[in-house]
Write a protein that holds these residues in place. Structure first.
Motif, mmCIF file in Angstrom:
data_model
loop_
_atom_site.group_PDB
_atom_site.id
_atom_site.type_symbol
_atom_site.label_atom_id
_atom_site.label_comp_id
_atom_site.label_asym_id
_atom_site.label_seq_id
_atom_site.Cartn_x
_atom_site.Cartn_y
_atom_site.Cartn_z
ATOM 1 N N LEU A 301 20.451 -0.708 26.157
ATOM 2 C CA LEU A 301 19.817 -0.010 24.774
ATOM 3 C C LEU A 301 18.287 -0.210 25.287
ATOM 4 N N GLU A 302 17.909 -0.563 25.855
ATOM 5 C CA GLU A 302 16.459 -0.835 25.732
ATOM 6 C C GLU A 302 15.524 0.417 26.889
ATOM 7 N N LEU A 303 16.497 0.302 28.093
ATOM 8 C CA LEU A 303 16.535 1.435 29.071
ATOM 9 C C LEU A 303 17.053 2.600 29.090
ATOM 10 N N ALA A 304 18.581 2.687 28.597
ATOM 11 C CA ALA A 304 18.156 3.966 28.318
ATOM 12 C C ALA A 304 17.486 4.374 27.140
ATOM 13 N N ALA A 305 16.060 3.718 26.339
ATOM 14 C CA ALA A 305 15.345 4.627 24.896
ATOM 15 C C ALA A 305 14.236 4.877 26.377
ATOM 16 N N ARG A 306 14.159 3.922 27.358
ATOM 17 C CA ARG A 306 13.116 3.910 27.817
ATOM 18 C C ARG A 306 12.682 5.363 28.500
ATOM 19 N N LEU A 307 14.249 5.173 29.348
ATOM 20 C CA LEU A 307 14.746 6.617 30.641
ATOM 21 C C LEU A 307 14.557 7.972 29.285
ATOM 22 N N SER A 308 14.368 7.685 28.203
ATOM 23 C CA SER A 308 15.101 8.687 27.393
ATOM 24 C C SER A 308 13.579 9.036 26.999
ATOM 25 N N GLU A 309 12.366 8.530 26.930
ATOM 26 C CA GLU A 309 10.916 8.767 26.638
ATOM 27 C C GLU A 309 10.284 8.971 27.870
ATOM 28 N N GLU A 310 10.542 8.698 28.923
ATOM 29 C CA GLU A 310 9.680 9.120 30.246
ATOM 30 C C GLU A 310 10.615 10.523 30.697
ATOM 31 N N GLY A 311 11.205 10.968 29.489
ATOM 32 C CA GLY A 311 12.109 12.029 30.731
ATOM 33 C C GLY A 311 12.974 12.321 31.700
ATOM 34 N N ALA A 312 13.726 10.737 32.156
ATOM 35 C CA ALA A 312 14.288 10.478 33.209
ATOM 36 C C ALA A 312 15.451 10.804 32.828
ATOM 37 N N GLY A 313 16.615 11.008 31.486
ATOM 38 C CA GLY A 313 17.459 11.164 31.118
ATOM 39 C C GLY A 313 18.348 11.676 31.749
ATOM 40 N N GLU A 314 18.352 13.053 32.614
ATOM 41 C CA GLU A 314 18.476 13.924 32.973
ATOM 42 C C GLU A 314 19.257 13.633 34.383
ATOM 43 N N ALA A 315 18.540 12.290 34.923
ATOM 44 C CA ALA A 315 19.075 11.957 35.828
ATOM 45 C C ALA A 315 20.545 11.064 35.419
ATOM 46 N N VAL A 316 20.216 9.477 34.760
ATOM 47 C CA VAL A 316 21.244 9.714 34.834
ATOM 48 C C VAL A 316 22.608 10.811 34.180
ATOM 49 N N MET A 317 22.315 11.601 33.380
ATOM 50 C CA MET A 317 24.027 12.246 33.131
ATOM 51 C C MET A 317 24.776 12.761 34.557
ATOM 52 N N THR A 318 23.870 13.152 35.358
ATOM 53 C CA THR A 318 23.991 13.657 36.826
ATOM 54 C C THR A 318 25.286 13.056 37.358
ATOM 55 N N THR A 319 25.129 11.620 37.305
ATOM 56 C CA THR A 319 25.976 11.208 37.743
ATOM 57 C C THR A 319 27.840 11.168 37.438
ATOM 58 N N VAL A 320 27.877 11.823 36.869
ATOM 59 C CA VAL A 320 29.448 12.030 35.995
ATOM 60 C C VAL A 320 29.969 13.059 36.732
ATOM 61 N N ALA A 321 28.903 13.479 37.226
ATOM 62 C CA ALA A 321 29.688 14.918 38.423
ATOM 63 C C ALA A 321 30.245 13.983 39.936
ATOM 64 N N ASP A 322 29.525 13.377 40.038
ATOM 65 C CA ASP A 322 30.731 12.553 41.417
ATOM 66 C C ASP A 322 31.999 11.956 40.838
ATOM 67 N N PRO A 323 32.616 11.689 42.847
ATOM 68 C CA PRO A 323 34.080 12.086 41.892
ATOM 69 C C PRO A 323 34.053 10.411 41.449
ATOM 70 N N ASP A 324 34.124 9.115 42.520
ATOM 71 C CA ASP A 324 33.726 8.104 41.535
ATOM 72 C C ASP A 324 33.653 7.880 40.107
ATOM 73 N N TYR A 325 32.858 8.742 40.234
ATOM 74 C CA TYR A 325 32.383 8.338 38.047
ATOM 75 C C TYR A 325 33.912 8.931 37.731
ATOM 76 N N ARG A 326 33.970 9.890 37.798
ATOM 77 C CA ARG A 326 35.611 10.676 37.738
ATOM 78 C C ARG A 326 36.849 10.230 37.228
ATOM 79 N N ARG A 327 36.888 9.655 38.435
ATOM 80 C CA ARG A 327 38.248 8.849 38.236
ATOM 81 C C ARG A 327 38.160 7.326 37.703
ATOM 82 N N LEU A 328 36.481 6.435 37.620
ATOM 83 C CA LEU A 328 35.883 5.316 36.418
ATOM 84 C C LEU A 328 35.996 5.914 35.542
ATOM 85 N N LEU A 329 35.865 6.986 34.981
ATOM 86 C CA LEU A 329 36.437 7.381 33.481
ATOM 87 C C LEU A 329 37.467 7.715 33.170
ATOM 88 N N SER A 330 38.821 8.077 34.131
ATOM 89 C CA SER A 330 40.131 8.587 34.024
ATOM 90 C C SER A 330 40.171 6.995 34.126
#
Length: 383
Positions: A301-330
């Motif tokens: 949670l602390e890291l997520a807040a820090r990344l959000s403050e620094e404007g880095a959250g978009e980099a985290v969100m792009t991970t779900v475009a990866d097929p391995d992430y889609r497989r994991l979520l499924s």
């Protein structure tokens, strides 16, 4: 006449110049950065203007830095997989900001994102017994299987056994070393150092070329304990350096665990002292997993807040475009799933899954549940 350095190299050169200034140290560098709003060029300019406050060696260095040495530093950083992680970077580990004398920079060979993972440090005697080495390997395997990165100092004995066991299990391991990132100490660990750089990370606050010195290792220990959520001591004599790591961990508010041993084993005396002083006696790795799970969630949670403050959250969100992430979520489905179940469902290794799960947790797409299980979060309804 030399061509001007690219902007990135120019900034790295400024950091390296400040870092190598005699007598400045990480605390001094952070103070000058604070005064200059985090701008390294402004900090260097102030150092030049106020150089009279430093000793002659510092003034001489600032007036004429050793260009050959800086070029060697830049050459090391230019190699694939090498990074200068600066305290002003959004992905600098936030847990280090809360320790006394936090480092200003970290040289990393390998995956710098591992420094953001929930970690357990395993430390102990260099001249460990056969049973102590077996305990180190067993605890490292179980803790790695539960999603924790195994952190230690790459020393002989317990440290090396813990690193190797995590890597052998296909998980991640991180070593904080007391030399420059291009040096290996002890020399017998050259193969282990290569494995750590390829499948984990080697971390040092000392610049390339720095040799091993006795005073470097207590400094290294504060980073080991600072990165970890808890420190497990397996076999330690009364004068062991592992007790320094444990003391630093307690001072930093981290959990300290100690494995008891025979009263006839001198390598158990340090662990017994730790237990008398308040360390948690543990017999099974599951005890550590259960206790540290809430702290791992808080770190996320602390890291997520820090990344959000620094404007880095978009980099985290792009991970779900990866097929391995889609497989994991499924594979997660609607019910909580343990790490072992996810390994079976996805075919991915524990180390890969632990990294992916952390990123998804920071993105708010999954939630860590009791018993080291994970559950997908429901997607928000569209307006």
């Amino acid at each position: 006449m030399h061509d001007p350095l690219p902007a990135d190299d120019d900034e790295l050169r400024a950091w390296l110049t400040a870092l190598r200034t005699p007598g400045l140290g990480p605390g001094g560098l952070r103070q000058w950065l604070d005064r200059s709003g985090g701008d390294i060029h402004a900090a260097l300019a102030q150092l030049h203007r106020d150089g009279a406050t430093f000793d002659p060696a510092a003034r001489a260095w600032l007036a004429r830095p050793d260009e050959a040495r800086l070029a060697q530093d830049l050459a090391w950083l230019a190699e694939p997989g090498h990074r200068l992680l600066r305290c002003t970077d959004a992905d600098f580990p936030p847990q280090l900001e809360h320790i006394p004398q936090p480092p200003a920079v970290l040289f990393v060979a390998g995956d710098p994102s591992l420094l953001l993972h929930p970690q357990v440090a395993i430390v102990g005697a260099r001249a460990a017994s056969a049973s102590g080495m077996a305990h180190a390997r067993a605890f490292a395997r179980t803790l790695a299987g539960a999603g924790f990165t195994i952190t230690s100092g790459m020393a002989d004995g317990i440290d090396g056994a813990a690193h190797a066991a995590a890597l052998d299990a296909g998980a991640k391991a991180l070593a904080v070393i007391g030399t420059g990132p291009d040096r290996v100490y002890p020399r017998k660990h050259h193969a282990l150092a290569r494995r750590l750089a390829e499948h984990g990370a080697l971390v040092s606050e000392f610049p390339p070329g720095t040799a091993a010195r006795p005073d470097h290792f207590p400094r290294r220990n504060r980073i080991i304990s600072g990165l970890a959520l808890g420190v497990l001591v397996i076999e330690a004599g009364l004068r062991s350096g592992s007790l320094i790591t444990a003391r630093l961990a307690a001072e930093q508010g981290r959990e300290v665990f100690a494995l008891p041993g025979s009263i006839h084993n001198p390598l158990a005396s340090g662990c017994h002292r730790l237990i008398r002083d308040g360390a948690r006696l543990v017999e099974h790795a599951s005890e550590i997993v259960e206790l540290l799970a809430p702290a791992a969630r808080s770190l996320g949670l602390e890291l997520a807040a820090r990344l959000s403050e620094e404007g880095a959250g978009e980099a985290v969100m792009t991970t779900v475009a990866d097929p391995d992430y889609r497989r994991l979520l499924s594979a997660l489905g609607h019910e909580p799933a343990t790490m072992e179940e996810l390994v079976q469902r996805t075919g991915l290794s524990t180390g890969t899954l632990s990294s992916m799960l952390l990123m998804l947790e920071l993105d708010g797409r999954i939630e860590r549940r009791p018993g080291n299980a994970y559950q997908a979060m429901p997607l928000p309804l569209q307006a």
